[in-house]
Design a protein around this motif. Structure first.
Motif, PDB file in Angstrom:
ATOM      1  N   LEU A 280      41.249   9.734  32.684  1.00 14.31           N
ATOM      2  CA  LEU A 280      40.270  11.004  32.732  1.00 14.31           C
ATOM      3  C   LEU A 280      40.256  12.089  31.870  1.00 14.31           C
ATOM      4  O   LEU A 280      41.299  12.807  31.594  1.00 14.31           O
ATOM      5  N   THR A 281      39.237  12.378  31.430  1.00 15.36           N
ATOM      6  CA  THR A 281      39.201  13.625  30.414  1.00 15.36           C
ATOM      7  C   THR A 281      37.841  14.351  31.026  1.00 15.36           C
ATOM      8  O   THR A 281      37.245  14.009  31.581  1.00 15.36           O
ATOM      9  N   GLY A 282      37.786  15.533  30.231  1.00 10.04           N
ATOM     10  CA  GLY A 282      36.628  16.469  30.525  1.00 10.04           C
ATOM     11  C   GLY A 282      35.351  16.216  30.551  1.00 10.04           C
ATOM     12  O   GLY A 282      34.361  17.120  30.374  1.00 10.04           O
ATOM     13  N   ASP A 283      34.723  15.073  30.639  1.00 13.30           N
ATOM     14  CA  ASP A 283      33.477  14.701  30.467  1.00 13.30           C
ATOM     15  C   ASP A 283      32.965  14.696  31.748  1.00 13.30           C
ATOM     16  O   ASP A 283      33.668  15.063  32.795  1.00 13.30           O
ATOM     17  N   HIS A 284      31.534  14.742  31.707  1.00 12.41           N
ATOM     18  CA  HIS A 284      30.708  14.949  33.078  1.00 12.41           C
ATOM     19  C   HIS A 284      31.030  16.164  33.922  1.00 12.41           C
ATOM     20  O   HIS A 284      30.720  15.995  35.214  1.00 12.41           O
ATOM     21  N   LEU A 285      31.584  17.211  33.381  1.00 16.22           N
ATOM     22  CA  LEU A 285      31.901  18.403  34.293  1.00 16.22           C
ATOM     23  C   LEU A 285      30.585  19.120  34.497  1.00 16.22           C
ATOM     24  O   LEU A 285      30.432  20.077  35.381  1.00 16.22           O
ATOM     25  N   ASP A 286      29.216  18.896  33.951  1.00 13.71           N
ATOM     26  CA  ASP A 286      28.114  19.409  33.889  1.00 13.71           C
ATOM     27  C   ASP A 286      27.723  18.802  35.483  1.00 13.71           C
ATOM     28  O   ASP A 286      27.012  19.696  36.160  1.00 13.71           O
ATOM     29  N   TYR A 287      28.027  17.791  35.793  1.00 12.79           N
ATOM     30  CA  TYR A 287      27.761  17.181  37.240  1.00 12.79           C
ATOM     31  C   TYR A 287      28.781  17.388  38.201  1.00 12.79           C
ATOM     32  O   TYR A 287      28.529  17.706  39.211  1.00 12.79           O
ATOM     33  N   HIS A 288      30.284  17.096  37.924  1.00 12.02           N
ATOM     34  CA  HIS A 288      31.120  17.238  39.118  1.00 12.02           C
ATOM     35  C   HIS A 288      31.706  18.773  39.089  1.00 12.02           C
ATOM     36  O   HIS A 288      32.327  19.096  39.877  1.00 12.02           O
ATOM     37  N   GLN A 289      31.301  19.568  38.033  1.00 17.78           N
ATOM     38  CA  GLN A 289      31.663  21.088  38.075  1.00 17.78           C
ATOM     39  C   GLN A 289      33.426  21.237  37.700  1.00 17.78           C
ATOM     40  O   GLN A 289      33.774  21.952  36.908  1.00 17.78           O
TER      41      GLN A 289
END
Length: 190
Positions: free
Chosen positions: A105-114
């Motif tokens: 798990l890395t910091g991708d998709h934080l635009d979706y998950h916050q």
């Protein structure tokens, strides 16, 4: 162990490595004469044809249709990439996974998950859905590994390249053409 379904499904989740691991499962099982379908970012093998994929994990109805086609096409197994979006949106809730695999798990998709916590919770849903007879294969080297199995009822198998785990792997030799690995675990050394 087998699922009570006509097809045994391995779900792969994590930020990186889903495509590679799903593809390797698909290739290995088919090479061993266990007809295996594939649902992934690059390809979908529905048991009848191999086609380019439109998204990592399709919508629930399309996913059900693809799995049904796999069964009709003679597949006994399926390897499936399971995205955090699909888990959060409950697209996979009706699937009876027999195996869940966590890569990292890395910091991708934080635009979706916050937040990383919300992202991890979405990924952990795969392991919460596994039945007690299922297996959770976990990359124990990732700091989010404990969160993945926090509410898992399945048998947990931890894998590591740097520490102690149920299974450990070491790179013995590597070139541009491949790697030689050694694995150690309950079944001995390989």
């Amino acid at each position: 162990q087998t699922c009570a379904l006509p097809i045994y499904i391995a779900g792969v989740t994590g930020t990186n490595g889903k495509t590679t691991i799903s593809y390797l499962i698909w290739r290995m099982l088919n090479a061993l004469q266990h007809r295996c379908g594939l649902v992934g970012t690059v390809l979908i093998d529905d048991g009848r044809e191999v086609a380019r994929a439109a998204m990592t994990t399709p919508p629930a109805i399309e996913l059900s249709r693809t799995l049904a086609t796999m069964v009709e096409g003679g597949c006994t197994h399926a390897a499936m990439e399971v995205s955090s979006h699909s888990l959060d949106q409950r697209r996979c809730d009706a699937i009876g996974f027999g195996v869940g695999i966590f890569t990292n798990l890395t910091g991708d998709h934080l635009d979706y998950h916050q937040t990383m916590e919300a992202y991890a919770a979405a990924k952990a849903r795969l392991f919460e859905m596994l039945p007690p007879a299922g297996v959770a294969l976990i990359n124990a080297d990732d700091p989010w590994a404990p969160r993945m199995v926090q509410d898992c009822k399945a048998r947990i198998v931890r894998c590591s390249a740097v520490g102690e785990a149920d299974w450990t792997v070491r790179i013995e030799h590597e070139t541009l053409h491949g790697m030689d690995l050694s694995m150690h675990g309950p079944a001995g050394a390989m």
